[in-house]
Design an enzyme around this catalytic site. Structure first.
Site, short mmCIF file in Angstrom:
data_model
loop_
_atom_site.label_atom_id
_atom_site.label_comp_id
_atom_site.label_asym_id
_atom_site.label_seq_id
_atom_site.Cartn_x
_atom_site.Cartn_y
_atom_site.Cartn_z
N GLU A 275 2.47 -7.41 -6.38
CA GLU A 275 2.88 -9.14 -6.06
C GLU A 275 3.28 -9.91 -7.21
OE1 GLU A 275 -0.64 -9.66 -2.98
OE2 GLU A 275 -1.16 -8.08 -4.19
N ILE B 60 2.27 1.30 2.31
CA ILE B 60 2.97 0.68 3.04
C ILE B 60 4.40 0.73 2.74
CG2 ILE B 60 1.01 -0.57 3.78
CD1 ILE B 60 1.76 -2.64 1.74
N GLY B 61 4.86 1.74 2.01
CA GLY B 61 6.17 1.82 1.39
C GLY B 61 6.28 1.47 -0.05
N GLY C 66 -4.66 -1.52 -4.61
CA GLY C 66 -4.70 -0.22 -4.12
C GLY C 66 -4.87 0.87 -5.23
N THR D 84 9.42 3.51 -8.38
CA THR D 84 8.67 2.87 -7.63
C THR D 84 8.04 1.68 -7.96
OG1 THR D 84 6.62 3.85 -7.67
CG2 THR D 84 7.72 4.87 -6.08
#
Length: 705
Positions: free
Chosen positions: A664, A468-469, A511, A593
């Site tokens: 998060e 999702i990026g 994930g 990332t």
């Protein structure tokens, strides 16, 4: 747990999908090439509660280019309508303003939108209730909050609080907030039926955080076996949780495709529609009480939360759960209560529960530090728990104190807090603030991966994961290369398709841990079965094994935020020239990332602190701030100097990569650090988010003249 040896993990490998994205060749949901697509635009309810009496569609149907019109009176019937959020057009009842009650299918998006505006609707309107407040007499306790117990109690909080030498007793509120990923929720639906046996098949090109969860949810609703539905999502333009499950737009698109009898239907929500149909962060009202002795050691903690849900489907968030594990105290209590309203269903938004809960908790801790005359870091050190206070288990790796110490050194905390911290630069008051952060290290069971040795001597790794990026394409490629012991350019990753082995949803920062574990297991089994020199066509599929150590440790990520705030003495304007965070997230898979994830979360926390607020007009039940002109988010000018660092560590108890999720943790606690810095600058304690100029200006005038 045996760790895999890193050669590529931790390095700043360039994004595998980078070239496709910057050249515009990466297909997002509505970019997928389908033959002769039609376009859909939804008709939405303009009342908050009632029933549709009539829908006049003749003018819309006569419009040149209109293919078909769907209404609540003639839409295809679904096999399962138990989920009232997803049972679209199956009856005439209206449960919230903005609900889908029809759709126009046309040759172009413009014609479809024009046609939808021509549909005339008559309602039997009923009195609705969209008022969110803490003193409602119909609040109730849900059975659970996102999988956690609703209420907990240890010791005697009331007696401990009454006898505490120092007490904090305050209420904090967070507003309605909406996910706004760059790519709106969108999909292309194709419904086909075999000419002989009329057996249907559906292909859905979707913008989703989990192709398999979409198929598992939607296939039964249309009376299909899961093998009859394929969901494809190789590239997704953001989600923040809102795309973690299918929503009503997916159902509407499939219904439309069924009506068009084989013609693909494209449906992309407008920015305005996203404020009414695809979930949002529930507003919260949080009452926190902290009791401590004169040295700042906590003796009592209570955290009582009121949240919002929908009358048609319950959503309950774990807002107070982080309070149960953050600090040591012998007497603790947490409660959650829901107000069920005539509104759309809330849903996940980046770190649901922890984000609003840690905002309130960490501002309360700052208030306690002031009351005790302690440095905020020292207060937290004095209340550091040796084991998880909630479960009693040892930590898999709790390094909060190290994060705070390192962050303070990098930020120059001691120097900035000297002489009380607050100082003035011309017309600007300047202060600093900090807050702690935590997020659970989760790994969802069930993901599988397939490894095939291809004809070009490339290891093809298939898994139905989603990017999702966040960098999934790249991170999983690095994990696969290390697990197989091969060069990174010998790995060809394929994701985002239910044709690939099952993968859990991209959510809960789980994930990479979940999917990476499946890839590591598949790689190990592949080597055992086929050796180091496999034949072309050699293949292995394996499921991620159960983590045998999961029940023995409490696994969480931690972090510390540091913020400098400037507040204009005459206008109350707030500027944040600097944010810095240090995090404990286990091993980094990709340093580039990872940094993007952390500073993205921190920026979103800044946005929460100063800007984001969806305002619902309770008289009519709808959100009036439904575009970027009125729903403000932090932009480049709001984020001047932002830095994210992480500890050099490996968590040997979570997975074989030694990593914990980082998507998060960056947002958790960030808003509290901003608010605490504003207090340090001005002496004004704003407890209701967002902190806008008007909330500090009157107090500034009173204190400083």
């Amino acid at each position: 747990m045996k760790m895999i040896e890193p050669e590529y993990m931790g390095k700043p490998i360039k994004r595998v999908d980078g070239h496709a994205k910057v050249t515009g060749t990466a297909p997002y949901a509505v970019d997928h090439g389908v033959r002769n697509p039609a376009h859909l635009y939804a008709v939405q309810a303009t009342i908050a509660r009632g029933r549709v009496i009539t829908m006049k569609t003749d003018v819309a149907e006569a419009l040149n280019g209109v293919v078909a019109v769907l209404t609540v009176f003639d839409a295809p019937t679904m096999a399962d309508t138990e989920d009232r959020e997803l049972s679209v057009l199956q009856d005439a009842d209206v449960h919230f303003r903005g609900q889908f009650i029809g759709a126009v299918i046309a040759e172009t998006p413009e014609i479809a939108r024009h046609g939808a505006e021509l549909v005339q609707v008559e309602y039997d309107e009923l009195i609705h209730d969209a008022e969110f407040r803490a003193n409602r007499d119909d609040l109730y306790a849900p059975e659970e909050v996102n999988g956690f117990p609703t209420d907990t109690s240890d010791g005697d909080v009331e007696s401990a609080f009454a006898g505490a030498e120092i007490r904090i007793d305050q209420t904090y509120t967070t507003p309605l907030e909406h996910n706004n990923p760059m790519e709106p929720h969108a999909c292309v639906a194709v419904w086909e039926e075999d000419a002989k046996d009329r057996r249907a098949s559906v292909t859905l090109y979707d913008s989703t955080q989990g192709v398999h969860v979409v198929r598992e949810t939607l296939a039964p609703m249309f009376g299909l076996d899961k093998e009859q539905m394929r969901v494809v999502a190789p590239h997704v333009g953001g989600g923040f949780g809102s795309k973690g499950s299918p929503h009503a737009h997916n159902v509407l698109a499939i219904l439309a495709a069924r009506r068009t009898e084989g013609r693909p239907v494209k449906f992309a929500l407008t920015r305005q529609q996203m404020f009414s149909i695809v979930g949002y962060r529930t507003p919260t009202i949080q009452h926190i009480r902290l009791g401590a002795d004169s040295r700042g050691r906590l003796t009592a903690i209570s955290h009582d939360v009121v949240e919002q849900t929908s009358k048609i489907k319950e959503y309950a968030e774990q807002t107070a759960v982080s309070t149960r594990i953050m600090y040591a105290a012998p007497n603790r209590s947490t409660t959650h209560r829901l107000a069920a309203l005539d509104v759309a269903v809330p849903f996940w938004m980046r770190a649901p529960g922890e984000t609003p809960g840690m905002y309130a908790g960490e501002v309360a801790m700052d208030e306690l530090a002031v009351a005790c005359g302690l440095d905020p870091i020292e207060l937290r050190v004095r209340n550091e728990p040796g084991v998880d206070p909630d479960s009693g288990k040892p930590w898999s790796g709790r390094h909060l104190i190290k994060c705070m110490r390192e962050g303070a050194e990098r930020f120059g905390w001691a120097e900035k807090r000297r002489d009380g911290g607050r100082h003035r630069d011309g017309d600007w008051w300047i202060g600093t603030g900090m807050a702690a952060a935590t997020y659970p290290a989760m790994s969802n069971p069930g993901s599988s991966a397939r490894i095939t040795f291809g004809p070009k001597l490339i290891y093809v790794v298939d898994i139905g994961a989603a990017d999702i990026g966040t960098g999934t394409w790249t991170a999983l490629t690095q994990i696969a290369a290390d697990a197989l012991g091969c060069p990174i350019d010998s790995v060809q990753l394929e994701i985002g398709d239910t044709a690939f082995p099952f993968a859990t949803v991209a959510g809960g920062s789980a994930g990479i841990s979940s999917w990476g574990s499946a890839i590591v297991e598949a790689a190990e089994q592949f080597r055992l079965q086929h050796g180091r020199t496999p034949e072309v066509g050699a293949e292995t599929i394996a499921e991620a094994p159960e983590n045998q150590e999961a029940d023995n440790y409490s696994a969480h990520s931690f972090g510390a935020h540091f913020v400098e705030a400037r507040v204009h003495r005459d206008t109350g304007e707030i500027r944040i020239p600097r944010m810095l965070g240090v995090f404990s997230i286990g091993r980094a898979i990709n340093s580039t990332t990872l940094r993007s994830q952390l500073i993205g979360g921190m920026t979103m926390g800044l946005s929460m602190a100063l800007h984001e607020e969806s305002i619902r007009d309770e008289r009519f039940g709808h959100v009036v701030t439904h575009d970027f002109a009125s729903y403000h988010i932090s932009a480049n000018a709001d984020v001047q100097d932002i830095e994210a660092f992480w500890l050099d560590e490996v968590d040997a108890h979570v997975n074989r990569m030694g990593s914990r999720g980082a998507g998060e943790i960056g947002i958790v606690g960030a808003a509290a650090a901003v608010v605490n810095a504003i207090y340090d600058a001005t002496g004004v304690r704003a407890r209701d988010l967002p902190v806008t100029a008007d909330k500090v200006l009157s107090s500034l005038v009173g204190e400083f003249g």
